[in-house]
Design a protein around this motif. Structure first.
Motif, PDB file in Angstrom:
ATOM      1  N   LEU A 320      40.119  30.869  63.749  1.00  0.00           N
ATOM      2  CA  LEU A 320      39.223  31.199  62.776  1.00  0.00           C
ATOM      3  C   LEU A 320      38.034  30.454  62.519  1.00  0.00           C
ATOM      4  O   LEU A 320      38.004  29.348  62.721  1.00  0.00           O
ATOM      5  N   GLY A 321      36.747  31.084  62.593  1.00  0.00           N
ATOM      6  CA  GLY A 321      35.800  30.419  62.419  1.00  0.00           C
ATOM      7  C   GLY A 321      34.700  30.794  61.312  1.00  0.00           C
ATOM      8  O   GLY A 321      33.394  30.194  61.263  1.00  0.00           O
ATOM      9  N   ASP A 322      35.097  31.051  60.235  1.00  0.00           N
ATOM     10  CA  ASP A 322      34.258  31.667  58.878  1.00  0.00           C
ATOM     11  C   ASP A 322      34.205  30.315  58.295  1.00  0.00           C
ATOM     12  O   ASP A 322      35.058  29.785  57.550  1.00  0.00           O
ATOM     13  N   ALA A 323      33.086  29.757  57.840  1.00  0.00           N
ATOM     14  CA  ALA A 323      32.877  28.553  57.216  1.00  0.00           C
ATOM     15  C   ALA A 323      33.202  28.619  55.568  1.00  0.00           C
ATOM     16  O   ALA A 323      33.609  27.682  55.134  1.00  0.00           O
ATOM     17  N   THR A 324      33.044  29.937  55.262  1.00  0.00           N
ATOM     18  CA  THR A 324      33.220  30.061  53.793  1.00  0.00           C
ATOM     19  C   THR A 324      34.766  30.191  53.545  1.00  0.00           C
ATOM     20  O   THR A 324      35.034  29.424  52.331  1.00  0.00           O
ATOM     21  N   VAL A 325      35.636  30.396  54.403  1.00  0.00           N
ATOM     22  CA  VAL A 325      37.087  30.248  54.341  1.00  0.00           C
ATOM     23  C   VAL A 325      37.353  28.686  54.027  1.00  0.00           C
ATOM     24  O   VAL A 325      38.209  28.270  53.311  1.00  0.00           O
ATOM     25  N   TYR A 326      36.719  27.913  54.865  1.00  0.00           N
ATOM     26  CA  TYR A 326      36.892  26.358  54.810  1.00  0.00           C
ATOM     27  C   TYR A 326      36.728  25.961  53.469  1.00  0.00           C
ATOM     28  O   TYR A 326      37.579  25.460  52.713  1.00  0.00           O
ATOM     29  N   GLU A 327      35.606  26.192  52.700  1.00  0.00           N
ATOM     30  CA  GLU A 327      35.224  25.904  51.404  1.00  0.00           C
ATOM     31  C   GLU A 327      36.234  26.438  50.364  1.00  0.00           C
ATOM     32  O   GLU A 327      36.816  25.694  49.559  1.00  0.00           O
ATOM     33  N   CYS A 328      36.601  27.649  50.481  1.00  0.00           N
ATOM     34  CA  CYS A 328      37.501  28.164  49.599  1.00  0.00           C
ATOM     35  C   CYS A 328      39.000  27.606  49.800  1.00  0.00           C
ATOM     36  O   CYS A 328      39.524  27.480  48.821  1.00  0.00           O
ATOM     37  N   VAL A 329      39.430  27.492  50.932  1.00  0.00           N
ATOM     38  CA  VAL A 329      41.053  27.078  51.121  1.00  0.00           C
ATOM     39  C   VAL A 329      40.761  25.584  50.509  1.00  0.00           C
ATOM     40  O   VAL A 329      42.058  25.061  49.914  1.00  0.00           O
ATOM     41  N   GLU A 330      39.822  24.827  51.186  1.00  0.00           N
ATOM     42  CA  GLU A 330      40.073  23.417  50.451  1.00  0.00           C
ATOM     43  C   GLU A 330      39.947  23.141  49.068  1.00  0.00           C
ATOM     44  O   GLU A 330      40.851  22.316  48.544  1.00  0.00           O
ATOM     45  N   GLN A 331      38.916  23.902  48.144  1.00  0.00           N
ATOM     46  CA  GLN A 331      38.955  24.078  46.913  1.00  0.00           C
ATOM     47  C   GLN A 331      40.240  24.292  46.394  1.00  0.00           C
ATOM     48  O   GLN A 331      40.866  23.700  45.382  1.00  0.00           O
ATOM     49  N   ALA A 332      40.872  25.521  46.732  1.00  0.00           N
ATOM     50  CA  ALA A 332      42.208  25.875  46.239  1.00  0.00           C
ATOM     51  C   ALA A 332      43.292  24.912  46.246  1.00  0.00           C
ATOM     52  O   ALA A 332      44.011  24.591  45.325  1.00  0.00           O
ATOM     53  N   VAL A 333      43.122  24.186  47.572  1.00  0.00           N
ATOM     54  CA  VAL A 333      44.411  23.458  47.753  1.00  0.00           C
ATOM     55  C   VAL A 333      44.253  22.030  47.011  1.00  0.00           C
ATOM     56  O   VAL A 333      45.230  21.506  46.267  1.00  0.00           O
TER      57      VAL A 333
END
Length: 360
Positions: A320-333
């Motif tokens: 997966l290459g979507d940078a927005t997903v990184y931010e969302c998953v990092e914050q949620a975890v």
């Protein structure tokens, strides 16, 4: 080329194109059953209890019709948002590729109290769909025989299919998938998969035989995030020892190369553990931060994101290459694990003690 291989990998794609379509049909209705049968004569039967694909011969125009589905690329298939399971190959041909690469195929549709049947030979219709009597219930059954003149083998391995079907059932609550093998001389064997806990059940399954938990509870949560137009579901636990085991998925398809959801998960876990450890004095000012590698010792996790429009690195959809997903998953975890650590101080102390012992 549209299934990637004339070996067993391509053979699997042939089946997954049909099963994936059926799974999406029943998921669209909030759950249901998909039954797969490996027949003694080499055929494979896939039956679902979805609404039944529209039949052009009946004058039914409520969506992609049966003949279009079985003869046109991408008809009724392809990436359809977070509610679909993207089983297809990188080219996303849909069930028509199964039809084209099979020596014969039979489609049965149960819709509007009528049972419709149509036969195909090597992708070409023998005749239009015909009404074959009344139907009980609704749904679609596709039975196909892989072309032995194309594939190196037409023998489906039971264990490989069972593992993949279990994965999809674990990631989609309420979905029921069965696999029956009628080929053994000693009689049929069958398994059925249905789970209510999602990734939490997945982590429990992965750790079923290991034992020795540092965190006896499985930490699990789900979060919707409009920024990535999707949801993230995470479940994790720590065993006493062992290598890190993180399984990642996008729209229920494994991402063996990881990507931004995997990186965001690791970053979130590392940030939450270090922040809590320093706030509670479990790490002194002189101690370095705990590293991702040390925190991952004995960690089992499942990270599943379901996205409307996933962006991948490369054509294989393995990363997966979507940078927005990184931010969302990092914050949620980071936020959810941080809350769990705060509410479970004794277990948090055990966990951080385990990690620091590993570090030393």
């Amino acid at each position: 080329m549209y299934v990637g291989s004339t070996g067993v990998r391509g053979l699997h794609h042939l089946l997954f194109e049909v099963v994936g379509w059926s799974v999406n049909e029943v998921l669209a209705g909030g759950g249901g059953c998909v039954d797969v049968t490996l027949m003694p004569d080499g055929g494979v039967r896939v039956t679902d209890d979805g609404p039944g694909v529209p039949v052009e011969a009946a004058g039914d125009t409520g969506g992609t019709g049966l003949e279009a589905l079985l003869t046109r690329p991408y008809a009724g298939t392809g990436p359809g948002g977070r509610s679909t399971v993207n089983w297809w190959s990188a080219f996303g041909m849909g069930p028509c590729v199964t039809n084209a690469l099979s020596s014969r195929l039979t489609a049965e549709v149960r819709r509007g109290q009528v049972r419709w049947v149509q036969e195909y030979v090597r992708g070409a219709a023998v005749a239009p769909p015909v009404a074959a009597g009344p139907a009980t219930g609704e749904g679609t059954t596709i039975t196909f025989w892989p072309d032995a003149g194309i594939f190196e083998t037409t023998e489906y391995p039971f264990a490989v299919l069972a593992e993949r079907f279990r994965e999809v059932a674990l990631l989609n609550r309420g979905l029921s998938i069965s696999l029956t093998d009628e080929r053994p001389r000693g009689g049929p064997r069958s398994v059925r998969f249905r789970f209510s806990g999602g990734p939490e059940d997945f982590v429990a399954f992965l750790d079923a035989e290991t034992g020795g938990y540092v965190t006896p509870d499985i930490i699990a949560f789900e979060r919707e995030d409009a920024r990535m137009a999707g949801t993230v579901e995470v479940a994790l636990s720590w065993r006493g020892l062992g290598e890190e085991r993180i399984r990642t998925f996008v729209n229920s398809v494994p991402t063996p190369e990881g990507g931004t959801h995997a990186d965001g998960f690791r970053a979130g876990v590392t940030a939450a553990v270090n922040t809590y450890a320093r706030r509670r004095g479990l790490l002194t000012a002189a101690d370095p931060d705990l590293t991702t590698g040390h925190i991952g010792e004995g960690l089992t996790a499942v990270v599943s994101v379901k996205l409307e429009s996933p962006e991948y690195q490369g054509a294989t959809r393995g990363k997966l290459g979507d940078a927005t997903v990184y931010e969302c998953v990092e914050q949620a975890v980071r936020e959810h694990l941080g809350t769990w650590l705060t509410r479970q101080p004794e277990r948090a102390a055990d966990l951080i003690g385990h990690i620091t012992r590993v570090t030393r």
